[in-house]
Design an enzyme around this catalytic site. Structure first.
Site, PDB file in Angstrom:
ATOM      1  N   LYS A  10       0.830  -1.202   0.000  1.00  6.95           N
ATOM      2  CA  LYS A  10       0.000   0.000   0.000  1.00  6.95           C
ATOM      3  C   LYS A  10       0.871   1.263   0.000  1.00  6.95           C
ATOM      4  O   LYS A  10       2.097   1.181   0.236  1.00  6.95           O
ATOM      5  CB  LYS A  10      -0.931  -0.040   1.217  1.00  6.95           C
ATOM      6  CG  LYS A  10      -1.886  -1.248   1.235  1.00  6.95           C
ATOM      7  CD  LYS A  10      -2.819  -1.176   2.439  1.00  6.95           C
ATOM      8  CE  LYS A  10      -3.777  -2.370   2.469  1.00  6.95           C
ATOM      9  NZ  LYS A  10      -4.791  -2.213   3.556  1.00  6.95           N
ATOM     10  N   TYR A  50     -12.159  -3.293  -3.744  1.00 11.88           N
ATOM     11  CA  TYR A  50     -12.743  -3.274  -2.400  1.00 11.88           C
ATOM     12  C   TYR A  50     -14.263  -3.324  -2.427  1.00 11.88           C
ATOM     13  O   TYR A  50     -14.907  -2.842  -1.487  1.00 11.88           O
ATOM     14  CB  TYR A  50     -12.271  -2.018  -1.651  1.00 11.88           C
ATOM     15  CG  TYR A  50     -10.838  -2.117  -1.138  1.00 11.88           C
ATOM     16  CD1 TYR A  50     -10.459  -3.121  -0.244  1.00 11.88           C
ATOM     17  CD2 TYR A  50      -9.873  -1.192  -1.530  1.00 11.88           C
ATOM     18  CE1 TYR A  50      -9.154  -3.205   0.238  1.00 11.88           C
ATOM     19  CE2 TYR A  50      -8.563  -1.269  -1.049  1.00 11.88           C
ATOM     20  CZ  TYR A  50      -8.211  -2.280  -0.166  1.00 11.88           C
ATOM     21  OH  TYR A  50      -6.921  -2.353   0.321  1.00 11.88           O
ATOM     22  N   PHE A  58     -15.374   3.012   6.630  1.00  5.91           N
ATOM     23  CA  PHE A  58     -13.967   3.216   6.249  1.00  5.91           C
ATOM     24  C   PHE A  58     -13.740   3.097   4.746  1.00  5.91           C
ATOM     25  O   PHE A  58     -12.609   3.259   4.288  1.00  5.91           O
ATOM     26  CB  PHE A  58     -13.046   2.250   7.012  1.00  5.91           C
ATOM     27  CG  PHE A  58     -13.299   0.782   6.742  1.00  5.91           C
ATOM     28  CD1 PHE A  58     -12.706   0.144   5.664  1.00  5.91           C
ATOM     29  CD2 PHE A  58     -14.121   0.036   7.574  1.00  5.91           C
ATOM     30  CE1 PHE A  58     -12.930  -1.205   5.419  1.00  5.91           C
ATOM     31  CE2 PHE A  58     -14.354  -1.310   7.340  1.00  5.91           C
ATOM     32  CZ  PHE A  58     -13.757  -1.935   6.244  1.00  5.91           C
ATOM     33  N   ARG A  86      -1.256 -14.517   4.338  1.00  3.95           N
ATOM     34  CA  ARG A  86      -2.046 -13.914   5.426  1.00  3.95           C
ATOM     35  C   ARG A  86      -1.340 -14.121   6.775  1.00  3.95           C
ATOM     36  O   ARG A  86      -1.374 -13.242   7.638  1.00  3.95           O
ATOM     37  CB  ARG A  86      -3.445 -14.527   5.479  1.00  3.95           C
ATOM     38  CG  ARG A  86      -4.237 -14.409   4.186  1.00  3.95           C
ATOM     39  CD  ARG A  86      -5.002 -13.161   4.000  1.00  3.95           C
ATOM     40  NE  ARG A  86      -6.025 -12.912   4.980  1.00  3.95           N
ATOM     41  CZ  ARG A  86      -6.784 -11.817   4.967  1.00  3.95           C
ATOM     42  NH1 ARG A  86      -6.603 -10.893   4.014  1.00  3.95           N
ATOM     43  NH2 ARG A  86      -7.701 -11.621   5.876  1.00  3.95           N
ATOM     44  N   ARG A 103       2.972  -6.738   9.546  1.00  2.00           N
ATOM     45  CA  ARG A 103       2.250  -5.615  10.163  1.00  2.00           C
ATOM     46  C   ARG A 103       2.697  -5.402  11.608  1.00  2.00           C
ATOM     47  O   ARG A 103       2.785  -4.267  12.081  1.00  2.00           O
ATOM     48  CB  ARG A 103       0.750  -5.869  10.088  1.00  2.00           C
ATOM     49  CG  ARG A 103       0.198  -5.699   8.673  1.00  2.00           C
ATOM     50  CD  ARG A 103      -1.174  -6.321   8.535  1.00  2.00           C
ATOM     51  NE  ARG A 103      -1.837  -6.002   7.271  1.00  2.00           N
ATOM     52  CZ  ARG A 103      -2.942  -6.623   6.860  1.00  2.00           C
ATOM     53  NH1 ARG A 103      -3.485  -7.575   7.593  1.00  2.00           N
ATOM     54  NH2 ARG A 103      -3.499  -6.288   5.712  1.00  2.00           N
ATOM     55  N   ASN A 117      -1.980  -0.259   7.003  1.00  2.00           N
ATOM     56  CA  ASN A 117      -1.338  -1.483   7.486  1.00  2.00           C
ATOM     57  C   ASN A 117      -0.421  -2.129   6.446  1.00  2.00           C
ATOM     58  O   ASN A 117      -0.232  -3.337   6.437  1.00  2.00           O
ATOM     59  CB  ASN A 117      -2.396  -2.460   8.014  1.00  2.00           C
ATOM     60  CG  ASN A 117      -3.446  -2.781   6.973  1.00  2.00           C
ATOM     61  OD1 ASN A 117      -3.288  -2.431   5.800  1.00  2.00           O
ATOM     62  ND2 ASN A 117      -4.505  -3.456   7.370  1.00  2.00           N
ATOM     63  N   GLU A 131      -8.991 -10.675  -7.939  1.00  2.00           N
ATOM     64  CA  GLU A 131      -8.093  -9.531  -7.747  1.00  2.00           C
ATOM     65  C   GLU A 131      -6.955  -9.528  -8.768  1.00  2.00           C
ATOM     66  O   GLU A 131      -6.574  -8.469  -9.272  1.00  2.00           O
ATOM     67  CB  GLU A 131      -7.536  -9.554  -6.318  1.00  2.00           C
ATOM     68  CG  GLU A 131      -8.618  -9.295  -5.265  1.00  2.00           C
ATOM     69  CD  GLU A 131      -8.154  -9.574  -3.837  1.00  2.00           C
ATOM     70  OE1 GLU A 131      -6.966  -9.955  -3.648  1.00  2.00           O
ATOM     71  OE2 GLU A 131      -8.980  -9.415  -2.917  1.00  2.00           O
TER      72      GLU A 131
HETATM   73  P1  IDP Z   1      -7.335  -7.173   5.436  1.00  2.00           P
HETATM   74  O1  IDP Z   1      -6.619  -6.181   4.560  1.00  2.00           O
HETATM   75  O2  IDP Z   1      -6.603  -7.453   6.712  1.00  2.00           O
HETATM   76  O3  IDP Z   1      -7.767  -8.410   4.700  1.00  2.00           O
HETATM   77  P2  IDP Z   1     -10.082  -6.222   5.190  1.00  2.00           P
HETATM   78  O4  IDP Z   1     -11.161  -6.554   6.181  1.00  2.00           O
HETATM   79  O5  IDP Z   1     -10.159  -6.851   3.841  1.00  2.00           O
HETATM   80  O6  IDP Z   1      -8.690  -6.467   5.914  1.00  2.00           O
HETATM   81  O7  IDP Z   1     -10.107  -4.630   5.018  1.00  2.00           O
HETATM   82  C1  IDP Z   1      -9.427  -4.011   3.978  1.00  2.00           C
HETATM   83  C2  IDP Z   1      -8.675  -2.824   4.500  1.00  2.00           C
HETATM   84  O8  IDP Z   1      -9.586  -1.833   4.974  1.00  2.00           O
HETATM   85  C3  IDP Z   1      -7.775  -3.120   5.705  1.00  2.00           C
HETATM   86  O9  IDP Z   1      -6.525  -3.625   5.332  1.00  2.00           O
HETATM   87  C4  IDP Z   1      -7.657  -1.752   6.340  1.00  2.00           C
HETATM   88  O10 IDP Z   1      -6.720  -0.953   5.637  1.00  2.00           O
HETATM   89  C5  IDP Z   1      -9.043  -1.180   6.106  1.00  2.00           C
HETATM   90  N1  IDP Z   1      -9.957  -1.458   7.222  1.00  2.00           N
HETATM   91  C6  IDP Z   1     -10.612  -2.607   7.480  1.00  2.00           C
HETATM   92  N2  IDP Z   1     -11.369  -2.520   8.571  1.00  2.00           N
HETATM   93  C7  IDP Z   1     -11.223  -1.247   9.025  1.00  2.00           C
HETATM   94  C8  IDP Z   1     -11.784  -0.534  10.133  1.00  2.00           C
HETATM   95  O11 IDP Z   1     -12.585  -1.047  10.921  1.00  2.00           O
HETATM   96  N3  IDP Z   1     -11.369   0.764  10.279  1.00  2.00           N
HETATM   97  C9  IDP Z   1     -10.493   1.348   9.436  1.00  2.00           C
HETATM   98  N4  IDP Z   1      -9.950   0.704   8.372  1.00  2.00           N
HETATM   99  C10 IDP Z   1     -10.313  -0.565   8.173  1.00  2.00           C
END
Ligand code: IDP
Length: 137
Positions: A10, A50, A58, A86, A103, A117, A131
């Site tokens: 990212k 997304y 978010f 993962r 992370r 992250n 994707e």
């Molecule tokens: P992941 O990247 O760990 O698989 P996902 O649930 O697919 O997580 O969410 C995609 C991205 O959206 C996350 O990596 C993070 O950057 C952001 N994100 C997810 N949940 C939240 C939240 O509750 N608050 C703020 N950002 C979030």
């Protein structure tokens, strides 16, 4: 069984000069980088990527953040690589991600509306193929 995962470094990872460090963790683990590109993604691409998060609070901050600079997209290949990537990434939240994960070791909380992250990794074989089709059309 050989699988493919779509990994994104990212904008925070690129900005912090962590491309080499992050890619080397996948290579050191024994996975193969099968394809690699760097681009600043447009909104339409990110909205597709997304789409499962459309409507969440978010979502818009996440899209804006992902458009804010270059990202590295990679196809990583190997046995059970989706699960393996993962595991290497660790949980979404950098503050509580365990040490030893990307992370956990390299990320922290930036106080923003979106979790910065560093990396994305596909969460299932179906997501990975979808994707890869989006980023390597
Ligand atoms: P992941 O990247 O760990 O698989 P996902 O649930 O697919 O997580 O969410 C995609 C991205 O959206 C996350 O990596 C993070 O950057 C952001 N994100 C997810 N949940 C939240 C939240 O509750 N608050 C703020 N950002 C979030």
């Amino acid at each position: 069984m050989t699988e493919r995962s779509l990994v994104l470094i990212k904008p925070d990872g690129v900005e912090r000069s962590l491309i080499g460090e992050i890619l080397s963790r996948f290579e050191t683990k024994g996975y193969r980088i099968a394809d690699l590109t760097m681009l600043t993604p447009e909104r339409a691409l990110l909205e597709r990527h997304y789409e499962e998060h459309q409507g969440k609070p978010f979502f818009e901050p996440l899209v804006e953040f992902m458009m804010s600079g270059p990202v590295v997209a990679a196809v990583i290949e190997g046995n059970r690589v989706i699960e393996g990537v993962r595991t290497l990434l660790g949980p979404s939240e950098p503050t509580t991600a365990p040490g030893g994960t990307i992370r956990g070791d390299l990320g922290r909380d930036w106080g923003a509306k979106v979790q910065k992250n560093l990396v994305h990794g596909s969460d299932s074989p179906e997501s990975a193929e979808r994707e890869i089709g989006i980023w390597f059309a």
